[in-house]
Design an enzyme around this catalytic site. Structure first.
Site, PDB file in Angstrom:
ATOM      1  N   ALA A 297    -151.972 148.573 -54.886  1.00 33.27           N
ATOM      2  CA  ALA A 297    -151.120 149.666 -54.399  1.00 33.27           C
ATOM      3  C   ALA A 297    -151.403 150.003 -52.946  1.00 33.27           C
ATOM      4  CB  ALA A 297    -151.329 150.906 -55.268  1.00 33.27           C
ATOM      5  N   GLY A 298    -152.341 149.280 -52.344  1.00 25.73           N
ATOM      6  CA  GLY A 298    -152.710 149.588 -50.960  1.00 25.73           C
ATOM      7  C   GLY A 298    -151.553 149.331 -50.018  1.00 25.73           C
TER       8      GLY A 298
ATOM      9  N   ARG B 144    -152.769 147.882 -41.624  1.00 28.62           N
ATOM     10  CA  ARG B 144    -153.326 147.106 -40.510  1.00 28.62           C
ATOM     11  C   ARG B 144    -152.718 145.712 -40.400  1.00 28.62           C
ATOM     12  NH1 ARG B 144    -159.225 147.870 -42.023  1.00 28.62           N
ATOM     13  NH2 ARG B 144    -159.652 146.123 -40.659  1.00 28.62           N
TER      14      ARG B 144
ATOM     15  N   LYS C 144    -148.940 143.970 -48.029  1.00 23.27           N
ATOM     16  CA  LYS C 144    -150.101 143.118 -47.742  1.00 23.27           C
ATOM     17  C   LYS C 144    -150.328 142.036 -48.793  1.00 23.27           C
ATOM     18  CE  LYS C 144    -154.382 144.793 -48.135  1.00 23.27           C
ATOM     19  NZ  LYS C 144    -155.617 145.491 -47.704  1.00 23.27           N
TER      20      LYS C 144
ATOM     21  N   GLY D 134    -157.190 156.833 -54.382  1.00 23.93           N
ATOM     22  CA  GLY D 134    -158.468 156.139 -54.523  1.00 23.93           C
ATOM     23  C   GLY D 134    -158.458 155.101 -55.636  1.00 23.93           C
TER      24      GLY D 134
ATOM     25  N   ARG E 229    -138.673 115.800 -47.005  1.00 24.54           N
ATOM     26  CA  ARG E 229    -138.177 117.144 -47.331  1.00 24.54           C
ATOM     27  C   ARG E 229    -137.908 117.245 -48.832  1.00 24.54           C
ATOM     28  NH1 ARG E 229    -133.189 117.873 -43.846  1.00 24.54           N
ATOM     29  NH2 ARG E 229    -133.092 119.781 -45.074  1.00 24.54           N
TER      30      ARG E 229
ATOM     31  N   ALA F  80    -133.761 100.213 -38.462  1.00 23.21           N
ATOM     32  CA  ALA F  80    -134.079 101.307 -37.534  1.00 23.21           C
ATOM     33  C   ALA F  80    -132.823 102.099 -37.185  1.00 23.21           C
ATOM     34  CB  ALA F  80    -134.690 100.729 -36.274  1.00 23.21           C
TER      35      ALA F  80
ATOM     36  N   TYR G 166    -123.075 115.192 -44.385  1.00 23.85           N
ATOM     37  CA  TYR G 166    -122.511 116.537 -44.282  1.00 23.85           C
ATOM     38  C   TYR G 166    -121.251 116.495 -43.442  1.00 23.85           C
ATOM     39  CZ  TYR G 166    -122.627 121.637 -43.536  1.00 23.85           C
ATOM     40  OH  TYR G 166    -122.334 122.977 -43.493  1.00 23.85           O
TER      41      TYR G 166
HETATM   42  C1  UD1 Z   1    -163.347 149.313 -51.474  1.00 25.36           C
HETATM   43  C2  UD1 Z   1    -164.597 149.791 -52.223  1.00 25.36           C
HETATM   44  C3  UD1 Z   1    -165.830 149.368 -51.429  1.00 25.36           C
HETATM   45  C4  UD1 Z   1    -165.821 147.876 -51.241  1.00 25.36           C
HETATM   46  C5  UD1 Z   1    -164.518 147.407 -50.594  1.00 25.36           C
HETATM   47  C6  UD1 Z   1    -164.409 145.887 -50.661  1.00 25.36           C
HETATM   48  C7  UD1 Z   1    -164.087 151.841 -53.436  1.00 25.36           C
HETATM   49  C8  UD1 Z   1    -164.153 153.310 -53.420  1.00 25.36           C
HETATM   50  N1  UD1 Z   1    -164.568 151.212 -52.355  1.00 25.36           N
HETATM   51  O1  UD1 Z   1    -163.316 149.987 -50.237  1.00 25.36           O
HETATM   52  O2  UD1 Z   1    -167.009 149.747 -52.108  1.00 25.36           O
HETATM   53  O3  UD1 Z   1    -166.920 147.460 -50.454  1.00 25.36           O
HETATM   54  O4  UD1 Z   1    -163.379 147.910 -51.316  1.00 25.36           O
HETATM   55  O5  UD1 Z   1    -163.312 145.419 -49.946  1.00 25.36           O
HETATM   56  O6  UD1 Z   1    -163.633 151.252 -54.424  1.00 25.36           O
HETATM   57  N2  UD1 Z   1    -156.126 150.755 -53.980  1.00 25.36           N
HETATM   58  C9  UD1 Z   1    -155.113 151.227 -54.758  1.00 25.36           C
HETATM   59  N3  UD1 Z   1    -154.881 152.559 -54.803  1.00 25.36           N
HETATM   60  C10 UD1 Z   1    -155.660 153.467 -54.140  1.00 25.36           C
HETATM   61  C11 UD1 Z   1    -156.703 152.958 -53.335  1.00 25.36           C
HETATM   62  C12 UD1 Z   1    -156.915 151.602 -53.272  1.00 25.36           C
HETATM   63  O7  UD1 Z   1    -154.397 150.458 -55.408  1.00 25.36           O
HETATM   64  O8  UD1 Z   1    -155.410 154.663 -54.259  1.00 25.36           O
HETATM   65  C13 UD1 Z   1    -156.351 149.309 -53.935  1.00 25.36           C
HETATM   66  C14 UD1 Z   1    -155.995 148.683 -52.599  1.00 25.36           C
HETATM   67  O9  UD1 Z   1    -154.695 148.111 -52.656  1.00 25.36           O
HETATM   68  C15 UD1 Z   1    -157.014 147.571 -52.461  1.00 25.36           C
HETATM   69  C16 UD1 Z   1    -158.207 148.097 -53.246  1.00 25.36           C
HETATM   70  O10 UD1 Z   1    -157.720 149.086 -54.114  1.00 25.36           O
HETATM   71  O11 UD1 Z   1    -156.552 146.382 -53.088  1.00 25.36           O
HETATM   72  C17 UD1 Z   1    -159.320 148.651 -52.348  1.00 25.36           C
HETATM   73  O12 UD1 Z   1    -158.854 149.755 -51.603  1.00 25.36           O
HETATM   74  P1  UD1 Z   1    -159.301 150.007 -50.108  1.00 25.36           P
HETATM   75  O13 UD1 Z   1    -158.712 151.294 -49.667  1.00 25.36           O
HETATM   76  O14 UD1 Z   1    -159.064 148.776 -49.297  1.00 25.36           O
HETATM   77  O15 UD1 Z   1    -160.862 150.260 -50.322  1.00 25.36           O
HETATM   78  P2  UD1 Z   1    -162.015 150.017 -49.278  1.00 25.36           P
HETATM   79  O16 UD1 Z   1    -162.172 151.223 -48.426  1.00 25.36           O
HETATM   80  O17 UD1 Z   1    -161.842 148.701 -48.619  1.00 25.36           O
HETATM   81 MG    MG Z   2    -160.188 147.298 -48.321  1.00 22.02          MG
END
Ligand code: UD1
Ligand code: MG
Length: 444
Positions: free
Chosen positions: A11-12, A16, A23, A81, A317, A364, A371
């Site tokens: 869900a991230g 970036r 992503k 989170g 292709r 050759a 087409y």
């Molecule tokens: C997280 C870990 C961290 C670890 C790192 C590795 C936690 C709290 N932290 O940090 O310990 O070293 O990954 O890369 O778990 N996501 C959701 N919904 C949310 C938040 C996140 O689906 O509400 C998903 C994101 O899409 C991603 C993953 O969870 O795939 C990690 O989230 P991200 O925010 O990247 O966590 P980090 O800060 O990288």
């Molecule tokens: Mg991350």
């Protein structure tokens, strides 16, 4: 009780990446990162997979379902989170599992072997197993805090003390939980931390307070590196290419310069295939044993039969289907065409929407004119036919078995078997013409 549920968090936002594409749908070796992760879960025996996506992300859900039609998709409406994200899949957890493995959709190099190791750790008595890695640069990662070899907590960087920040053993994000324990743990996680998020990693300290055994397993950093930006995307691509090349070589493929060969995740190369320098394999390529792919060739959606030789500088292709011992030479493009055993297209030709019979020789510069600006038409060339150089075969057209086409012909009508067809202006010779012309154009 079902055995293992895999929960993939996707869900991230991935801001970036600076992309209009989510992503986890960015590709590594021709396949979305999320698809790689789902494939690893499937290979680790994961018939039960839940994917957590952001609101409105039908495209992400569709990618997961393409990999696994039974995949359950959950929407995390707010991004509060990683623990909150897992809770979005609460319905899936309710089915009751012995093990629940949480992994991230942006960690495309994770292998099924590692996932199996995590489940084994649970079978050996752990309540939670965390996958760690020694980070070259730990900045941004959660740190694994250990005491006497036991994992006691995971501390997110923003919440870490100086001493904790000095730890280089980091959290990869992959965590395996005893299914019985998990629902209660998740409900107990709060958001009292620097980011105000519900951290899944807090489950470790909570589990410890309940006397649950928590352990870590270690993987190589290249396997668990997360992708957050295009630089990390390129690094993941590099690592995946390395893995695919090595797997090919281990299975009996010779690569003259592996670093310059670009594979797709599904590239199939048989034993004793030789791949020269600077070759690109797009999706859907199968090369059968003993075939040679010479330098600077580009292939996608094609099959190259045993002992065939293609290139240098060949382009195959989608729909190019080459039988045993076919030869495709330099600057030749083949598309949607079946080339039968022993046929040769050695130089500077385009063969598209065609069939070429056994042992036919395409000279050759032969072009199938497939087409007409509106539709595509087929060209059929029979076995042992010989097409003279620089001929244009205007489709739809067929050249019979054993027929000859004179060089420089434009063939617009079917040619019978064993017949010579010549379709070009006749040669005219005019003796004395040159002297007269020069006489007229003499300078001064
Ligand atoms: C997280 C870990 C961290 C670890 C790192 C590795 C936690 C709290 N932290 O940090 O310990 O070293 O990954 O890369 O778990 N996501 C959701 N919904 C949310 C938040 C996140 O689906 O509400 C998903 C994101 O899409 C991603 C993953 O969870 O795939 C990690 O989230 P991200 O925010 O990247 O966590 P980090 O800060 O990288
Ligand atoms: Mg991350």
């Amino acid at each position: 009780m079902a055995d293992t549920l895999f929960v993939v968090l996707a869900a991230g936002e991935g801001t970036r990446m600076r992309s209009s594409v989510p992503k986890v749908l960015h590709k590594i070796a021709g396949r979305e990162m999320l698809a790689h992760v789902v494939a690893a879960a499937l290979a680790a025996g994961g018939a039960d997979i839940a994917v957590v996506v952001g609101p409105g992300r039908e495209d992400v859900a569709a990618c997961a379902r393409t990999m696994h039609p039974d995949c359950k998709v959950f929407v995390q409406t707010e991004r509060l989170g990683t623990a909150h994200a897992v809770l979005a899949a609460r319905e899936a957890l309710k089915a009751g599992y012995k093990h629940v493995v949480v992994l991230f959709g942006d960690t495309p190099l994770i292998t099924s072997a590692t996932l199996e190791r995590m489940i084994d750790a649970l079978r050996d008595g752990a309540g939670i197993a965390v996958l760690g890695f020694e980070a070259e640069n730990p900045a941004g990662y959660g740190r694994l805090v250990t005491e006497a070899g036991e994992l006691t907590a995971i501390v997110e960087e923003k919440d870490a003390s100086d001493a904790e920040r000095a730890i280089t053993l980091c959290n990869s994000g992959v965590m395996a939980f005893s299914g019985e324990l998990m629902p209660n743990l998740l409900d107990s996680i709060g958001n009292d931390n620097a980011k105000g998020e519900y951290y899944l990693t807090d489950a470790i300290a909570l589990a410890r307070s309940l006397d649950v055994k928590t352990v870590s397993r270690v993987a190589d950093e290249t396997e668990v590196g997360g992708v957050n930006d295009r630089i990390q995307l390129a690094a993941a691509e590099y690592a995946m290419q390395q893995r695919l090349r090595e797997a090919a070589m281990i299975s009996g493929v010779t690569m003259r310069d592996p670093q310059s060969v670009y594979m797709n995740h599904d590239t199939k190369l048989g034993a004793d295939v030789i791949v020269e320098q600077n070759v690109v394999f797009g999706p859907g390529v199968t090369i059968e044993s003993g075939a040679q792919v010479r330098a600077f060739s580009h292939l996608e959606g094609c099959r190259v039969g045993a002992n065939a030789q293609i290139g240098p500088y060949a382009r195959l292709r989608p729909g190019a289907d080459l039988a045993k011992g076919v030869r495709i030479g330099n600057f030749v493009e083949i598309k949607n065409a079946r080339i039968a055993e022993g046929a040769k297209v050695n130089h500077l030709s385009y063969v598209g929407d065609a069939t070429v019979g056994e042992a036919a020789n395409i000279g050759a510069g032969t072009i199938t004119c497939n087409y007409d600006g509106v539709s595509k038409h087929r060209t059929e060339i029979g076995a042992n036919a010989f097409i003279g150089s620089n001929s244009a075969l205007v489709a739809p057209v067929s050249i019979g078995a054993g027929a000859y086409v004179g060089s420089g012909s434009v063939i617009t009508k079917d040619v019978e078997a064993d017949t010579l067809a010549v379709g070009r202006g006749r040669q005219v010779e005019i003796p004395g013409w040159v002297a007269r012309w020069r006489g007229k154009h003499k300078k001064g």
